[in-house]
Each structure stands twice: as C-alpha cells, then as structure tokens.
Design a protein around this motif. Structure first.
Motif, PDB file in Angstrom:
ATOM      1  N   HIS A  88      -5.607   1.627  -9.399  1.00 55.23           N
ATOM      2  CA  HIS A  88      -6.476   2.874  -8.552  1.00 55.23           C
ATOM      3  C   HIS A  88      -7.773   2.533  -9.301  1.00 55.23           C
ATOM      4  N   GLY A 139      -7.113  -1.262  -6.123  1.00 55.18           N
ATOM      5  CA  GLY A 139      -6.185  -0.215  -5.132  1.00 55.18           C
ATOM      6  C   GLY A 139      -6.956   0.989  -5.297  1.00 55.18           C
ATOM      7  N   PRO A 140      -6.185   1.948  -4.645  1.00 53.81           N
ATOM      8  CA  PRO A 140      -4.774   2.120  -4.114  1.00 53.81           C
ATOM      9  C   PRO A 140      -4.631   1.521  -2.412  1.00 53.81           C
ATOM     10  N   LYS A 190       4.542   4.806  -5.064  1.00 54.08           N
ATOM     11  CA  LYS A 190       4.258   3.325  -5.528  1.00 54.08           C
ATOM     12  C   LYS A 190       3.503   2.958  -6.751  1.00 54.08           C
ATOM     13  N   THR A 250       0.947  -1.348  -0.132  1.00 47.97           N
ATOM     14  CA  THR A 250      -0.108  -0.025   0.126  1.00 47.97           C
ATOM     15  C   THR A 250       0.734   1.172   0.037  1.00 47.97           C
ATOM     16  N   VAL A 295       4.292  -4.625  -6.334  1.00 43.68           N
ATOM     17  CA  VAL A 295       3.288  -3.596  -6.887  1.00 43.68           C
ATOM     18  C   VAL A 295       1.882  -4.000  -6.234  1.00 43.68           C
ATOM     19  N   MET A 296       0.990  -3.174  -6.529  1.00 42.81           N
ATOM     20  CA  MET A 296      -0.345  -3.544  -6.110  1.00 42.81           C
ATOM     21  C   MET A 296      -1.338  -3.358  -7.451  1.00 42.81           C
ATOM     22  N   ASP A 297      -2.186  -4.574  -7.392  1.00 39.73           N
ATOM     23  CA  ASP A 297      -3.273  -4.528  -8.746  1.00 39.73           C
ATOM     24  C   ASP A 297      -4.566  -4.864  -8.118  1.00 39.73           C
ATOM     25  N   LYS A 334       0.788   1.111  -8.270  1.00 39.67           N
ATOM     26  CA  LYS A 334      -0.550   0.613  -7.828  1.00 39.67           C
ATOM     27  C   LYS A 334      -1.591   0.879  -8.829  1.00 39.67           C
TER      28      LYS A 334
END
Length: 310
Positions: free
Chosen positions: A145, A208-209, A141, A56, A203-205, A143
C-alpha cells in the motif's frame, strides 16, 4: 492468541474449500463465530473492478468457499462492500462472481444507506447494512500500500464507510499518520468483525493497493485478533511489523496483540525460507488534497453513469 496458517498454493475449488474448512477448524469451528439463521456480511476487498489475475481484489474462490460453508451451516450470508471505484456489482462482475453467488442464493449488496456513528470524535457514515448484520467476516487481500506500506487485516473495514466519504476522510484525517490510523482502528473496533481470513494465495507488491504486481505467496491467514494477524503476515514476507503505521499505532494504543512472542500459530508452520523479495510500495502522502477529492468524486460519477447509460 492463535493465528491460523494454511498452505494454499492456488485457487482450485477443492484446494480452497479444504483450506477454508481447515481455517475454521483450527480456530475453534464455525459454531464459534456464527449461529444458524445469522445474517453474515462477507466483507471482501473490492477496491476497484479489476480481474482476479491482478490480485487487486479478494479472490472469488475464497468468497465462494466461505459462502458455501455458511449456507451449509444454516446462515444467511451476503457479500458487501463500498468500493473506492465503481460499485460492488461492477467489482463482482469483473471477478465472474455473480453467477456462482446467485446459484448459492447469496446476494451482493452495495454497502450504502449510511448511518452516522460517533467514531474517533467525529460523525462517520457507516453502512447500515454492515451495522445490521449479525456477524461480519473480514476477508482482506494481502497487498502493498503506497500510503500504509502494506495492508493485511485492519484497513479492509474502512470499506464499510459508504461512498466517497472515504476520500473525504483521507483529506480530513490524512495529514497526521497516527490520527488516520487511529481512525481506521476505531472503525474496525466499532464494526467488530468476528473473524478475519486474509487472502494471501496470490498477493500484490509494488505500487499497491490497485496497480501493483501480482505474485504467488500461497497462504491463508486467519484469526480473531487483527494485529496478531498483521504480525504473522509480516513474517511471511520478512517485514518488520514496526514499519507498518497501523501496527505502530495499534501497539501504542494497546489495541490487539502486538507481542509476537505470545502468538501461537496453528496449522502449517511458518516456512523456514520466507519471501525475502517482497517489493514495498514507494510511499506517497496519506492525505488527499481537496482537488484530488473533487476529481475522485467526478471520476466516480462518470464510472457509475456508464453502466446506467447502457
């Protein structure tokens, strides 16, 4: 237009320090961006106090490595943000960042004390701590969104808007996607970070975020042009940058380098087999309703009151 790409598969201290040093070297050396004695704001993405495995927030290893490099060069860095939830101290604590930064004599500061600045035709409260810094280094970061598909470089500077005014601007500007993105771009231009280094190691998928899925990607992306950085980030996950509202708005406004053909990648080459299963967020409206803004403010008051009570 050069964008630096550095392979970094984990957050081991030595690996990150080497990758960060390479980033600066590829982009012309640290002396291109700072002078000895400069007060430097390291602006991570501290949106909410969630631990590092959630992806995060900007990983502490990235922040520490850059802080060390700046201290060794003779700068006076500090880490600052104005998180959407809780405060910068709670976010840093969750990342176990307090002790390492204290050891380096690098302070953590809430980006408060707003000063009204005329941006995109309205008065916006930008933290005086950000405005007074000699140099800003943007540390976003990588990410997904829910409102902007994915965020890589530009939006992180929205965190220099103090307090819950960010929620208000979602209400006031979010009814029009282009206007909201123009607003984000104008904030970025006003603060003019000298350099952006994007944490895309993990990373973030998904949604997100804040509540998406953490997954490895294994890269650091750096540059002075945030739109060129957004293009390279998009390539790493096989995403058409034209699906990004910020990119489309920047392209239309002539901000940054939106021509992929004029970008030179320095360092490691783009992988032949890019990530093709990055899961985008299911979109929701950018605009916050007035009840949502009020609820957000009340929740923030409760979050801040808990540590004060203790």
């Amino acid at each position: 237009m050069i964008v630096s790409l550095t392979r970094c598969i984990d957050y081991k201290e030595t690996d990150v320090e080497q990758a960060i040093a390479q980033q600066f070297s590829l982009l012309g050396g640290i002396e291109r961006f700072v002078k000895r004695g400069d007060i430097v704001l390291l602006k991570p993405n501290f949106i909410a106090p969630k631990p590092r495995h959630c992806a995060t927030q900007t990983d502490p290893a990235i922040i520490i490595a850059i802080a060390k490099l700046l201290k060794d060069f003779g700068c006076k860095p500090f880490v600052g943000d104005s998180p959407a939830w809780a405060n910068v101290f709670a976010c840093a604590k969750t990342l176990d960042l307090e002790a390492p930064l204290k050891k380096l004599d690098v302070p953590i500061r809430q980006l408060n004390k707003p000063v009204k600045r005329q941006i995109a035709g309205v008065n916006v409260g930008i933290s005086s701590l950000a405005l007074d810094a000699d140099v800003i280094i943007n540390l976003p970061k990588f990410k997904s969104h829910q409102q902007l598909v994915a965020t890589f470089a530009v939006k992180n500077m929205f965190g220099c808007v103090s307090g819950k005014w960010k929620a208000y601007w979602h209400f006031a500007k979010g009814g029009n996607e282009t206007k909201f993105c123009e607003f984000l771009i104008e904030i970025y231009k006003h603060l003019a970070p000298a350099l952006t280094i994007i944490d895309a190691v993990i990373v973030m998928d998904g949604p997100g975020p804040i509540n998406g899925r953490a997954r490895p990607l294994g890269w650091l992306i750096g540059g002075t042009d945030p739109i060129a950085c957004e293009i390279v980030c998009s390539r790493l996950i096989n995403l058409d940058p034209n699906t990004l509202p910020i990119f489309r708005t920047a392209k239309k406004a002539g901000f940054g380098n939106s021509n992929p053909g004029s970008i030179e990648i320095a360092g490691d080459p783009l992988p032949e087999n890019v990530c093709d299963d990055f899961m985008p967020a299911v979109p929701i409206p950018i605009r916050f309703s007035l009840p949502r803004v009020c609820k957000s403010i009340c929740k923030q008051i409760i979050l801040l009151a808990k540590p004060a009570k203790k």
